[in-house]
Design an enzyme around this catalytic site. Structure first.
Site, mmCIF file in Angstrom:
data_model
loop_
_atom_site.group_PDB
_atom_site.id
_atom_site.type_symbol
_atom_site.label_atom_id
_atom_site.label_comp_id
_atom_site.label_asym_id
_atom_site.label_seq_id
_atom_site.Cartn_x
_atom_site.Cartn_y
_atom_site.Cartn_z
ATOM 1 N N SER A 9 129.583 80.400 93.967
ATOM 2 C CA SER A 9 128.940 79.854 92.774
ATOM 3 C C SER A 9 129.828 80.093 91.553
ATOM 4 O O SER A 9 130.117 81.244 91.195
ATOM 5 C CB SER A 9 127.590 80.529 92.554
ATOM 6 O OG SER A 9 127.116 80.211 91.258
ATOM 7 N N HIS A 32 129.542 75.685 94.623
ATOM 8 C CA HIS A 32 128.167 75.619 94.127
ATOM 9 C C HIS A 32 128.191 75.588 92.597
ATOM 10 O O HIS A 32 128.795 76.455 91.954
ATOM 11 C CB HIS A 32 127.400 76.837 94.637
ATOM 12 C CG HIS A 32 125.942 76.832 94.322
ATOM 13 N ND1 HIS A 32 125.022 76.123 95.070
ATOM 14 C CD2 HIS A 32 125.239 77.460 93.357
ATOM 15 C CE1 HIS A 32 123.812 76.323 94.572
ATOM 16 N NE2 HIS A 32 123.911 77.126 93.516
ATOM 17 N N ASP A 34 125.907 75.471 89.271
ATOM 18 C CA ASP A 34 124.566 75.729 88.738
ATOM 19 C C ASP A 34 124.393 75.056 87.382
ATOM 20 O O ASP A 34 125.027 75.453 86.404
ATOM 21 C CB ASP A 34 124.357 77.240 88.586
ATOM 22 C CG ASP A 34 124.209 77.926 89.923
ATOM 23 O OD1 ASP A 34 123.289 77.552 90.683
ATOM 24 O OD2 ASP A 34 125.014 78.831 90.221
ATOM 25 N N MET A 36 122.008 74.465 84.324
ATOM 26 C CA MET A 36 120.832 75.082 83.690
ATOM 27 C C MET A 36 120.638 74.489 82.302
ATOM 28 O O MET A 36 121.614 74.309 81.566
ATOM 29 C CB MET A 36 121.039 76.592 83.574
ATOM 30 C CG MET A 36 121.333 77.269 84.900
ATOM 31 S SD MET A 36 121.381 79.062 84.694
ATOM 32 C CE MET A 36 121.942 79.570 86.324
ATOM 33 N N HIS A 65 123.349 72.327 91.906
ATOM 34 C CA HIS A 65 122.002 72.919 91.914
ATOM 35 C C HIS A 65 121.425 72.712 90.520
ATOM 36 O O HIS A 65 121.807 73.407 89.573
ATOM 37 C CB HIS A 65 122.132 74.407 92.285
ATOM 38 C CG HIS A 65 120.859 75.178 92.220
ATOM 39 N ND1 HIS A 65 120.827 76.554 92.225
ATOM 40 C CD2 HIS A 65 119.558 74.771 92.162
ATOM 41 C CE1 HIS A 65 119.574 76.972 92.160
ATOM 42 N NE2 HIS A 65 118.781 75.912 92.109
ATOM 43 N N MET A 67 118.899 73.151 87.837
ATOM 44 C CA MET A 67 117.762 73.954 87.364
ATOM 45 C C MET A 67 117.373 73.388 86.005
ATOM 46 O O MET A 67 117.609 74.000 84.957
ATOM 47 C CB MET A 67 118.173 75.428 87.287
ATOM 48 C CG MET A 67 118.277 76.074 88.659
ATOM 49 S SD MET A 67 119.259 77.597 88.647
ATOM 50 C CE MET A 67 120.887 76.875 88.817
ATOM 51 N N MET A 136 115.416 79.933 97.042
ATOM 52 C CA MET A 136 115.911 80.861 96.014
ATOM 53 C C MET A 136 115.465 82.278 96.373
ATOM 54 O O MET A 136 114.275 82.541 96.548
ATOM 55 C CB MET A 136 115.362 80.488 94.638
ATOM 56 C CG MET A 136 115.977 79.246 94.006
ATOM 57 S SD MET A 136 117.779 79.262 93.888
ATOM 58 C CE MET A 136 118.070 80.719 92.880
ATOM 59 N N ASP A 174 120.178 81.353 97.991
ATOM 60 C CA ASP A 174 120.915 81.543 96.738
ATOM 61 C C ASP A 174 120.325 82.712 95.951
ATOM 62 O O ASP A 174 119.165 82.664 95.545
ATOM 63 C CB ASP A 174 120.802 80.229 95.935
ATOM 64 C CG ASP A 174 121.576 80.221 94.634
ATOM 65 O OD1 ASP A 174 122.247 81.213 94.326
ATOM 66 O OD2 ASP A 174 121.503 79.182 93.946
ATOM 67 N N GLY A 176 121.615 87.091 95.025
ATOM 68 C CA GLY A 176 121.614 88.468 95.514
ATOM 69 C C GLY A 176 122.222 88.651 96.890
ATOM 70 O O GLY A 176 121.871 89.594 97.600
HETATM 71 C C1 DX5 Z 1 121.015 81.732 89.966
HETATM 72 C C2 DX5 Z 1 121.979 80.721 90.536
HETATM 73 C C3 DX5 Z 1 122.900 81.271 91.534
HETATM 74 C C4 DX5 Z 1 123.796 82.390 91.051
HETATM 75 C C5 DX5 Z 1 123.751 83.432 92.122
HETATM 76 O O1 DX5 Z 1 120.002 81.083 89.270
HETATM 77 O O2 DX5 Z 1 121.284 79.636 91.134
HETATM 78 O O3 DX5 Z 1 123.665 80.251 92.156
HETATM 79 O O4 DX5 Z 1 125.134 82.028 90.824
HETATM 80 O O5 DX5 Z 1 124.402 84.549 91.662
HETATM 81 P P1 DX5 Z 1 124.545 85.876 92.515
HETATM 82 O O6 DX5 Z 1 125.228 85.508 93.788
HETATM 83 O O7 DX5 Z 1 125.377 86.755 91.625
HETATM 84 O O8 DX5 Z 1 123.150 86.405 92.733
HETATM 85 ZN ZN ZN Z 2 122.436 78.180 92.403
#
Ligand code: DX5
Ligand code: ZN
Length: 217
Positions: A9, A32, A34, A36, A65, A67, A136, A174, A176
């Site tokens: 990501s 990936h 993200d 937002m 992705h 969001m 998620m 996705d 942690g």
């Molecule tokens: C969080 C994102 C993830 C994020 C994950 O909202 O969708 O893609 O990058 O980050 P890590 O792998 O650090 O939890």
């Molecule tokens: Zn993501």
């Protein structure tokens, strides 16, 4: 099952040297991205312009992705920018089935994401319309959060639904994820792993991906 996909990501990458960071993970399967909007999640990242520019740096599968609220307003722009997989949140639209069909009609793979509070059963009536389900395992918005343990059971439930109704569908997870838990996450049924901080937070992201992949053999 075919090989598990690794999806670094870029949320955790250093954008002041983004070309180098993307090149470092060229052994990975997907990138990936993200997106937002500061409304669906309390953080803001980038839009189609940035994804279009990044597209010039990589031939990898771009895994977008979204969001964002009202994703139906933006999927065409992300497709034109070069997204190969477009995943939006079930919680963000009342017309997920129509939007999945629309994403497919653009030639992209259509993904649907669910937040930690949304049961897998909510996907019952759209599972055949999906090319990817994204579970998620943190509340979306930020990198570096801890994996929510209940997500393992959700992955098992999603794997059962996919195997019964749409076996070609990818099961992505996705949030942690890292070297300490990826083996049990794959055992629970995931076919694609998104990882930000556990890859880009290391000195050599490429070597980290290769080491993680070796853990699955
Ligand atoms: C969080 C994102 C993830 C994020 C994950 O909202 O969708 O893609 O990058 O980050 P890590 O792998 O650090 O939890
Ligand atoms: Zn993501």
């Amino acid at each position: 099952m075919s090989a598990v996909k690794f999806a670094p990501s870029l949320l955790s990458a250093d954008f002041s040297r983004i070309a180098e960071q993307i090149a470092a993970v060229s052994d990975a399967d997907w990138l990936h991205l993200d997106v937002m909007d500061g409304r669906f999640v309390p953080n803001i990242t980038w839009g189609p312009k940035i994804i279009g520019d990044l597209r010039k740096l990589s031939k990898a599968t771009f895994d977008a992705h979204l969001m964002i609220v009202e994703p139906e307003r933006y999927v065409d722009a992300f497709r034109e920018a070069g997204a190969d997989i477009i995943t939006f949140h079930l919680e963000a639209t009342p017309h997920a089935q129509r939007l999945l069909a629309h994403v497919r009609s653009t030639g992209a793979k259509a993904g649907i994401a669910i937040c930690p509070q949304t049961p897998v059963a909510m996907l019952q009536d759209v599972i055949e319309d999906c090319d990817l389900v994204l579970v998620m395992s943190v509340n979306p918005g930020f990198g570096g959060q801890s994996f929510i343990p209940r997500s393992l059971e959700k992955l098992r439930e999603a794997r059962a639904l996919i195997d019964a109704r749409n076996p070609a569908c990818e099961l992505e997870v996705d949030g942690g994820i890292g070297e300490g838990n990826l083996t049990e996450i794959v055992a629970a049924g995931a076919s694609a792993l998104v990882m930000g901080s556990s890859i880009f937070g290391t000195a050599d992201p490429g070597a980290t991906v290769r080491r993680m992949r070796s853990l699955l053999h």
